[in-house]
Design an enzyme around this catalytic site. Sequence first.
Site, PDB file in Angstrom:
ATOM      1  N   LYS A   1       0.939  -1.007  -0.057  1.00 36.60           N
ATOM      2  CA  LYS A   1       0.146  -0.022   0.124  1.00 36.60           C
ATOM      3  C   LYS A   1       0.838   1.186  -0.119  1.00 36.60           C
ATOM      4  CE  LYS A   1      -1.785   2.890   2.912  1.00 36.60           C
ATOM      5  NZ  LYS A   1      -1.601   3.961   1.903  1.00 36.60           N
TER       6      LYS A   1
ATOM      7  N   GLY B   1       7.017   4.877   8.337  1.00 35.23           N
ATOM      8  CA  GLY B   1       5.926   5.910   8.668  1.00 35.23           C
ATOM      9  C   GLY B   1       6.312   6.601  10.041  1.00 35.23           C
TER      10      GLY B   1
ATOM     11  N   THR C   1       6.027   7.050  13.934  1.00 38.91           N
ATOM     12  CA  THR C   1       6.007   6.282  15.376  1.00 38.91           C
ATOM     13  C   THR C   1       4.772   6.053  15.777  1.00 38.91           C
ATOM     14  OG1 THR C   1       8.246   6.978  15.854  1.00 38.91           O
ATOM     15  CG2 THR C   1       6.992   5.924  17.823  1.00 38.91           C
TER      16      THR C   1
ATOM     17  N   GLU D   1      10.377   1.136  10.374  1.00 40.50           N
ATOM     18  CA  GLU D   1      11.311   2.304  10.115  1.00 40.50           C
ATOM     19  C   GLU D   1      10.618   3.284  10.397  1.00 40.50           C
ATOM     20  OE1 GLU D   1      13.196   5.094   9.032  1.00 40.50           O
ATOM     21  OE2 GLU D   1      13.486   4.217   6.770  1.00 40.50           O
TER      22      GLU D   1
ATOM     23  N   CYS E   1      13.421  10.887   7.356  1.00 44.50           N
ATOM     24  CA  CYS E   1      13.370  10.615   8.786  1.00 44.50           C
ATOM     25  C   CYS E   1      14.769  10.701   9.488  1.00 44.50           C
ATOM     26  CB  CYS E   1      12.917   9.166   8.749  1.00 44.50           C
ATOM     27  SG  CYS E   1      13.743   8.003   7.647  1.00 44.50           S
TER      28      CYS E   1
ATOM     29  N   GLU F   1       9.565  15.737  15.778  1.00 54.05           N
ATOM     30  CA  GLU F   1      10.249  15.566  14.506  1.00 54.05           C
ATOM     31  C   GLU F   1       9.137  16.688  13.538  1.00 54.05           C
ATOM     32  OE1 GLU F   1       9.173  11.801  12.378  1.00 54.05           O
ATOM     33  OE2 GLU F   1      11.074  11.946  11.364  1.00 54.05           O
TER      34      GLU F   1
HETATM   35  P1  ADP Z   1       3.017  10.404   7.419  1.00 50.29           P
HETATM   36  O1  ADP Z   1       2.726  11.400   8.257  1.00 50.29           O
HETATM   37  O2  ADP Z   1       4.430  10.358   6.782  1.00 50.29           O
HETATM   38  O3  ADP Z   1       2.065  10.367   6.243  1.00 50.29           O
HETATM   39  P2  ADP Z   1       2.114   7.964   8.248  1.00 50.29           P
HETATM   40  O4  ADP Z   1       2.643   7.097   9.426  1.00 50.29           O
HETATM   41  O5  ADP Z   1       0.864   8.511   8.715  1.00 50.29           O
HETATM   42  O6  ADP Z   1       3.255   8.925   8.027  1.00 50.29           O
HETATM   43  O7  ADP Z   1       1.969   7.165   7.073  1.00 50.29           O
HETATM   44  C1  ADP Z   1       2.828   6.438   6.504  1.00 50.29           C
HETATM   45  C2  ADP Z   1       1.964   5.164   5.738  1.00 50.29           C
HETATM   46  O8  ADP Z   1       1.347   4.449   6.625  1.00 50.29           O
HETATM   47  C3  ADP Z   1       1.170   5.719   4.420  1.00 50.29           C
HETATM   48  O9  ADP Z   1       0.824   4.750   3.501  1.00 50.29           O
HETATM   49  C4  ADP Z   1      -0.367   5.672   5.322  1.00 50.29           C
HETATM   50  O10 ADP Z   1      -1.491   5.712   4.594  1.00 50.29           O
HETATM   51  C5  ADP Z   1      -0.294   4.598   6.264  1.00 50.29           C
HETATM   52  N1  ADP Z   1      -1.106   4.606   7.371  1.00 50.29           N
HETATM   53  C6  ADP Z   1      -1.381   5.586   8.172  1.00 50.29           C
HETATM   54  N2  ADP Z   1      -2.364   5.158   9.245  1.00 50.29           N
HETATM   55  C7  ADP Z   1      -2.682   3.875   9.093  1.00 50.29           C
HETATM   56  C8  ADP Z   1      -3.071   2.670   9.889  1.00 50.29           C
HETATM   57  N3  ADP Z   1      -3.907   3.100  10.878  1.00 50.29           N
HETATM   58  N4  ADP Z   1      -2.835   1.507   9.487  1.00 50.29           N
HETATM   59  C9  ADP Z   1      -2.001   1.169   8.324  1.00 50.29           C
HETATM   60  N5  ADP Z   1      -1.255   2.103   7.891  1.00 50.29           N
HETATM   61  C10 ADP Z   1      -1.550   3.409   7.933  1.00 50.29           C
END
Ligand code: ADP
Length: 494
Positions: A191, A244, A246, A266, A300, A397
């Site tokens: 995804k 993504g 934390t 990561e 990151c 961050e």
């Molecule tokens: P950022 O702030 O960099 O977008 P996120 O951690 O929100 O960081 O997003 C990183 C990835 O994780 C994206 O592909 C996002 O769609 C996905 N993501 C966000 N929330 C969830 C969740 N609850 N479960 C699985 N994937 C998620």
Amino acid sequence: MATVIDKPQTKVARPQVRQTQCFIGGKWVPAVSGKTFETIHPATEEVIAEVAEGDAEDIDAAVAAAREQFDGGEWSKMDARDRGILMYRLADLIEQEADELAALETLDNGKPIRDARGADIPLVIDTLRYYAGWCDKIQGATIPVRGDYFCYTRREPVGVVGQIIPWNFPALMVAWKWGPALAAGCTIVMKPAEQTPLTCLRMARLAQKAGLPDGVINVVPGYGPTAGAALVRHPGVDKIAFTGETTTAKIIQREAVETMKRCTFELGGKSPNIVFADADLDAAVDGAHFGLYFNQGQCCCAGSRLFVEERVHDEFVDRLKAKNHDRKLGDPFDPQTEQGPQVDKAQFDKILKYIGYGKQEGAKLVTGGNRHGDEGYYIEPTLFTGVTDEMKIATDEIFGPVLSVLKFKNVDEIAKRANRTNFGLAAAVWSRDIAKAHKLAAKVRAGTVWINCYDVFDAAAPFGGFKESGIGRELGEAGLQAYTESKTVTVSLS
Ligand code: ADP
């Protein structure tokens, strides 16, 4: 990410968007719901394309395709060297389309074309080739057990892996995730980030062209709490690899416990970049500037806490200030542009909010602090001095072009201050006293320490975080092992 090796001189043409649907079991399909979402060009805020918005049903279909291929298909049974040949072919196809892929990355993410062409796409190719070479070198061991037995281990693919990636290096994150998973013989449901699905979909098309069997790679674009969460919960998925925030990783780990999925993470950072007075200051100024402002500060491992030894602090800040004034912001398709827009409005707003906190908490704004221009999500290269360890701009961050400079007096205090964070992704030390640098490198609780350099990445060198910056390592052999299970086989010889 260290070097920009190719600088096109003329403005680069906008690429065509070809793939916008889900890629499941070798077929391009709309989302079951029929829904789509918009992806935008952050420099102009214009809509580039409508992309299929996958959800739980699409994830079900993708996992079924990946499962079928893994359990009964040819991929994990194929001679390992032949898997490698297919991966090399994918890398070759990406190389042939490198310019177009770089332009697509610039369109979707907003990063300057010189970075996409000079850093992101070459690193994608290099990572895939590095892991292609591993396919036929994944070995177990023979174990000298007591008694009349022959005991050995096999390293087997972990199975179907769910991979969830962010938007800051969209294509490179695909390579970091696909490389080791494919080499190990896993099948994949990916995804991509909702902000930047386009290069991932293009790479899936190239994987199909390279001859990877149907179902080996499946891509479901969509949002995190819907498509992402469905992937994390799915009982047919054996492992989740996530890059993504934390806070998101904590949600994922809680969910993944139900099915005991293996997880690697990561995550974020607030990396200390430590400059001693005895450093080569020309190199350190360049490294501090690049280590934070590269990729619009959306890294990151950004060196966002810059500790400068008191004796050289003022001179150092003056030089950073001059570099910030010279930095070229503008159209990311212009090869001269060094800084593009932030990826979206949410990030843009968050960064401006943090700049506000910096001012309120009494840090001194030396450069920037505002939006640049009146179109797109541009933020001026921002530099704060007089930052103390407790200020929000020193603890959180920000993920933007905001550099916080902190003063330090001597080596005794610095390790402690550098470690005063819940993160532990990266750090850097600048000094001509190499013994001092090595000693400090050992004391800093971070997964990567650069000495007299910053952001030097290599597919062979493991990368990942201590503390809340992650679990596990990507790249190198460690990254590969995270996609394998060890099986012990014991044979009676009596
Ligand atoms: P950022 O702030 O960099 O977008 P996120 O951690 O929100 O960081 O997003 C990183 C990835 O994780 C994206 O592909 C996002 O769609 C996905 N993501 C966000 N929330 C969830 C969740 N609850 N479960 C699985 N994937 C998620």
